[in-house]
Design a protein around this motif. Structure first.
Motif, PDB file in Angstrom:
ATOM      1  N   ARG A  23       0.833  -1.202   0.000  1.00  0.00           N
ATOM      2  CA  ARG A  23       0.000   0.000   0.000  1.00  0.00           C
ATOM      3  C   ARG A  23       0.872   1.259   0.000  1.00  0.00           C
ATOM      4  NH1 ARG A  23      -4.988   1.872   1.185  1.00  0.00           N
ATOM      5  NH2 ARG A  23      -4.977   4.057   1.809  1.00  0.00           N
ATOM      6  N   ILE A  24       1.899   1.265   0.846  1.00  0.00           N
ATOM      7  CA  ILE A  24       2.800   2.429   0.891  1.00  0.00           C
ATOM      8  C   ILE A  24       3.416   2.658  -0.488  1.00  0.00           C
ATOM      9  CG2 ILE A  24       4.939   3.328   1.892  1.00  0.00           C
ATOM     10  CD1 ILE A  24       2.574   3.393   3.854  1.00  0.00           C
ATOM     11  N   ALA A  25       3.692   1.560  -1.210  1.00  0.00           N
ATOM     12  CA  ALA A  25       4.333   1.671  -2.521  1.00  0.00           C
ATOM     13  C   ALA A  25       3.466   2.428  -3.518  1.00  0.00           C
ATOM     14  CB  ALA A  25       4.674   0.284  -3.052  1.00  0.00           C
ATOM     15  N   TRP A  26       2.117   2.226  -3.464  1.00  0.00           N
ATOM     16  CA  TRP A  26       1.278   2.959  -4.424  1.00  0.00           C
ATOM     17  C   TRP A  26       0.723   4.258  -3.844  1.00  0.00           C
ATOM     18  CZ3 TRP A  26      -3.617   3.641  -2.673  1.00  0.00           C
ATOM     19  CH2 TRP A  26      -4.236   2.620  -1.914  1.00  0.00           C
ATOM     20  N   GLN A  27       0.634   4.348  -2.512  1.00  0.00           N
ATOM     21  CA  GLN A  27       0.115   5.590  -1.919  1.00  0.00           C
ATOM     22  C   GLN A  27       1.182   6.687  -1.867  1.00  0.00           C
ATOM     23  OE1 GLN A  27      -3.412   6.465  -0.458  1.00  0.00           O
ATOM     24  NE2 GLN A  27      -2.110   7.985  -1.442  1.00  0.00           N
ATOM     25  N   VAL A  78      -6.239  14.217  -2.466  1.00  0.00           N
ATOM     26  CA  VAL A  78      -5.883  12.959  -3.124  1.00  0.00           C
ATOM     27  C   VAL A  78      -7.074  12.023  -2.978  1.00  0.00           C
ATOM     28  CG1 VAL A  78      -4.354  10.944  -3.080  1.00  0.00           C
ATOM     29  CG2 VAL A  78      -3.429  13.223  -2.561  1.00  0.00           C
ATOM     30  N   ASP A  79      -7.574  11.503  -4.094  1.00  0.00           N
ATOM     31  CA  ASP A  79      -8.643  10.503  -3.998  1.00  0.00           C
ATOM     32  C   ASP A  79      -8.618   9.605  -5.220  1.00  0.00           C
ATOM     33  OD1 ASP A  79     -10.865   9.175  -2.792  1.00  0.00           O
ATOM     34  OD2 ASP A  79     -11.519  11.102  -1.962  1.00  0.00           O
ATOM     35  N   THR A  85       0.761  13.848 -11.064  1.00  0.00           N
ATOM     36  CA  THR A  85       0.285  12.637 -11.740  1.00  0.00           C
ATOM     37  C   THR A  85       1.118  11.399 -11.421  1.00  0.00           C
ATOM     38  OG1 THR A  85       1.601  13.220 -13.688  1.00  0.00           O
ATOM     39  CG2 THR A  85      -0.689  13.957 -13.666  1.00  0.00           C
ATOM     40  N   PHE A  86       1.858  11.433 -10.306  1.00  0.00           N
ATOM     41  CA  PHE A  86       2.742  10.298 -10.004  1.00  0.00           C
ATOM     42  C   PHE A  86       2.042   9.167  -9.259  1.00  0.00           C
ATOM     43  CE2 PHE A  86       3.546  13.462  -6.592  1.00  0.00           C
ATOM     44  CZ  PHE A  86       3.230  12.710  -5.465  1.00  0.00           C
ATOM     45  N   GLN A 135      -4.785   7.298  -8.126  1.00  0.00           N
ATOM     46  CA  GLN A 135      -5.448   8.450  -7.540  1.00  0.00           C
ATOM     47  C   GLN A 135      -5.083   9.737  -8.277  1.00  0.00           C
ATOM     48  OE1 GLN A 135      -3.279   7.106  -4.152  1.00  0.00           O
ATOM     49  NE2 GLN A 135      -5.038   7.422  -2.829  1.00  0.00           N
ATOM     50  N   TYR A 136      -6.015  10.688  -8.240  1.00  0.00           N
ATOM     51  CA  TYR A 136      -5.691  12.041  -8.683  1.00  0.00           C
ATOM     52  C   TYR A 136      -5.203  12.854  -7.478  1.00  0.00           C
ATOM     53  CZ  TYR A 136     -10.641  12.634  -7.273  1.00  0.00           C
ATOM     54  OH  TYR A 136     -11.838  12.615  -6.597  1.00  0.00           O
TER      55      TYR A 136
END
Length: 214
Positions: free
Chosen positions: A40-44, A162-163, A200-201, A205-206
């Motif tokens: 999760r940390i990797a994509w958040q 961020v969502d 956009t990284f 999420q935007y």
């Protein structure tokens, strides 16, 4: 931010089973493990999100929907000992966990705040940045909440949201619990906000940095 709207301010997944009146999970330990899973940390990307806010030493920041402090403790390091972070959550257990974690980390500049009542809680002082992660879709009136949060900014301050994108995603809440990028931008415009920058990284999420329109 009332229980009537199943608010679950903890940057997390929205799954329907085993939740209390705020939409928070009954099995808190399993939920915390999920929030802090390395995948999760990797994509958040919380370090990158905080870095994108451009906070200076001594700044005042707010993490709305702080949960166990994934972002709040990083914000605390970003603003340094002379800065402050107001970490707001509707869930009393989360507030206590965050208080304990800040103490364990030797962080004295985090102020955990239990959100009262029905509305997006406001920080107790004007902020250089207000960060809202995976929480906007819980507000019953998003534009009104954004307007109130914008009024809590210092001159030159930013509101960061961020969502999750809509559509099929491998993570995040079910599609009917998401606010699309376009719908968020519409709410922001109705709240009198303009986009400073879109990052956009994040893969799912935007991420917008906004300020009151001039």
């Amino acid at each position: 931010m009332s229980g009537h709207h199943r608010h679950r301010h903890a940057h997390g997944h929205d799954e329907s089973h085993g939740r209390d009146r705020h939409g928070n999970p009954e099995d808190l330990e399993a939920y915390l493990a999920k929030l802090e899973d390395p995948d999760r940390i990797a994509w958040q990307k919380p370090d990158e999100v905080v870095r994108a806010l451009g906070l200076r030493e001594g700044a005042v920041a707010c993490d709305l929907g702080a949960g166990p402090g994934v972002f709040a403790l990083r914000l605390a390091r970003a603003v340094g000992a002379s800065g402050r972070v107001h970490a707001i959550d509707v869930e009393p257990r989360m507030v206590e966990i965050l208080r304990a974690r800040a103490r364990e980390a030797g962080v004295s500049n985090v102020n955990p705040v239990l959100a009262p009542g029905d509305e997006a809680a406001l920080p107790p002082e004007p902020c250089d940045a207000v960060l809202v992660v995976n929480t906007f879709h819980h507000f019953p009136d998003g534009a009104a909440a954004l307007r109130r949060l914008a009024a809590a900014l210092k001159p030159g301050g930013v509101l960061a949201n961020v969502d999750f994108h809509d559509g099929e995603l491998p993570v995040g809440p079910p599609p009917d619990h998401r606010i699309s990028r376009a719908a968020f931008l519409d709410a922001a415009a109705r709240a009198g906000l303009e986009v400073v920058r879109e990052e956009t990284f994040l893969p799912y999420q935007y991420f917008f940095l906004l300020r009151p329109a001039r």
